[in-house]
Design a protein around this motif. Structure first.
Motif, PDB file in Angstrom:
ATOM      1  N   LEU A   1      13.104  -9.320   0.559  1.00 57.42           N
ATOM      2  CA  LEU A   1      12.507  -9.366  -0.770  1.00 57.42           C
ATOM      3  C   LEU A   1      11.395 -10.393  -0.694  1.00 57.42           C
ATOM      4  O   LEU A   1      11.655 -11.581  -0.469  1.00 57.42           O
ATOM      5  N   ASP A   2      10.129  -9.943  -0.818  1.00 54.14           N
ATOM      6  CA  ASP A   2       9.033 -10.895  -0.704  1.00 54.14           C
ATOM      7  C   ASP A   2       8.881 -11.699  -1.989  1.00 54.14           C
ATOM      8  O   ASP A   2       9.519 -11.421  -2.999  1.00 54.14           O
ATOM      9  N   ASP A   3       8.051 -12.725  -1.931  1.00 56.69           N
ATOM     10  CA  ASP A   3       7.884 -13.617  -3.073  1.00 56.69           C
ATOM     11  C   ASP A   3       7.257 -12.940  -4.283  1.00 56.69           C
ATOM     12  O   ASP A   3       7.317 -13.473  -5.387  1.00 56.69           O
ATOM     13  N   ASP A   4       6.681 -11.748  -4.086  1.00 53.29           N
ATOM     14  CA  ASP A   4       6.103 -10.982  -5.199  1.00 53.29           C
ATOM     15  C   ASP A   4       7.102  -9.974  -5.770  1.00 53.29           C
ATOM     16  O   ASP A   4       6.758  -9.181  -6.641  1.00 53.29           O
ATOM     17  N   GLY A   5       8.338  -9.968  -5.236  1.00 52.79           N
ATOM     18  CA  GLY A   5       9.375  -9.081  -5.750  1.00 52.79           C
ATOM     19  C   GLY A   5       9.424  -7.706  -5.114  1.00 52.79           C
ATOM     20  O   GLY A   5      10.163  -6.840  -5.565  1.00 52.79           O
ATOM     21  N   ARG A   6       8.656  -7.470  -4.048  1.00 55.09           N
ATOM     22  CA  ARG A   6       8.677  -6.168  -3.367  1.00 55.09           C
ATOM     23  C   ARG A   6       9.687  -6.194  -2.226  1.00 55.09           C
ATOM     24  O   ARG A   6       9.824  -7.200  -1.543  1.00 55.09           O
ATOM     25  N   ARG A   7      10.359  -5.069  -2.001  1.00 54.93           N
ATOM     26  CA  ARG A   7      11.349  -4.947  -0.924  1.00 54.93           C
ATOM     27  C   ARG A   7      10.749  -4.207   0.262  1.00 54.93           C
ATOM     28  O   ARG A   7      10.089  -3.191   0.093  1.00 54.93           O
TER      29      ARG A   7
ATOM     30  N   MET B   1       2.567   1.065  -3.164  1.00 52.24           N
ATOM     31  CA  MET B   1       2.962   0.602  -1.852  1.00 52.24           C
ATOM     32  C   MET B   1       1.957  -0.440  -1.378  1.00 52.24           C
ATOM     33  O   MET B   1       0.758  -0.270  -1.527  1.00 52.24           O
ATOM     34  N   ALA B   2       2.445  -1.528  -0.811  1.00 51.51           N
ATOM     35  CA  ALA B   2       1.573  -2.589  -0.312  1.00 51.51           C
ATOM     36  C   ALA B   2       0.845  -2.118   0.938  1.00 51.51           C
ATOM     37  O   ALA B   2       1.383  -1.335   1.726  1.00 51.51           O
ATOM     38  N   PRO B   3      -0.374  -2.574   1.131  1.00 56.85           N
ATOM     39  CA  PRO B   3      -1.126  -2.167   2.319  1.00 56.85           C
ATOM     40  C   PRO B   3      -0.565  -2.826   3.575  1.00 56.85           C
ATOM     41  O   PRO B   3       0.033  -3.890   3.514  1.00 56.85           O
ATOM     42  N   VAL B   4      -0.760  -2.179   4.715  1.00 55.98           N
ATOM     43  CA  VAL B   4      -0.387  -2.761   5.996  1.00 55.98           C
ATOM     44  C   VAL B   4      -1.392  -3.858   6.285  1.00 55.98           C
ATOM     45  O   VAL B   4      -2.597  -3.656   6.174  1.00 55.98           O
ATOM     46  N   THR B   5      -0.883  -5.034   6.639  1.00 53.42           N
ATOM     47  CA  THR B   5      -1.765  -6.178   6.824  1.00 53.42           C
ATOM     48  C   THR B   5      -1.203  -7.128   7.866  1.00 53.42           C
ATOM     49  O   THR B   5      -0.007  -7.104   8.147  1.00 53.42           O
ATOM     50  N   ARG B   6      -2.027  -7.949   8.413  1.00 54.06           N
ATOM     51  CA  ARG B   6      -1.594  -8.981   9.346  1.00 54.06           C
ATOM     52  C   ARG B   6      -1.451 -10.318   8.625  1.00 54.06           C
ATOM     53  O   ARG B   6      -1.219 -11.341   9.228  1.00 54.06           O
ATOM     54  N   THR B   7      -1.581 -10.299   7.318  1.00 52.56           N
ATOM     55  CA  THR B   7      -1.402 -11.506   6.527  1.00 52.56           C
ATOM     56  C   THR B   7       0.060 -11.917   6.571  1.00 52.56           C
ATOM     57  O   THR B   7       0.948 -11.094   6.362  1.00 52.56           O
TER      58      THR B   7
END
Length: 75
Positions: free
Chosen positions: A26-32, A1-7
């Motif tokens: 769908l982000d550019d890294d392929g994660r939904r 799971m991706a971290p919560v971020t303000r990026t």
């Protein structure tokens, strides 16, 4: 799971159900990531499938990470 971020992240609207106000990106890294129509920054509560967007990740309901501050870049 991706971290919560303000990026600021970029991606494409993968699905959106107008009646329920729920969708996925769908982000550019392929994660939904899921989102609710209230996360659309311009206040319209509608967005087209296939739209290119920017967003940030935030903690959502039940501890899930979801997309927030969804915007369609201009220009």
């Amino acid at each position: 799971m991706a971290p919560v971020t303000r990026t600021i992240r970029t991606g494409v609207v993968d699905q959106f159900d107008d009646a329920r106000g729920l969708g996925t990106l769908l982000d550019d890294d392929g994660r939904r990531y899921g989102f609710h129509c209230t996360a659309i920054a311009d206040g319209t509560r509608r967005i087209e499938v296939g739209a290119r967007v920017t967003f940030v990740l935030a903690a959502g309901h039940l501890g899930r990470v979801e997309a927030r501050q969804i915007m369609q870049p201009t220009g």
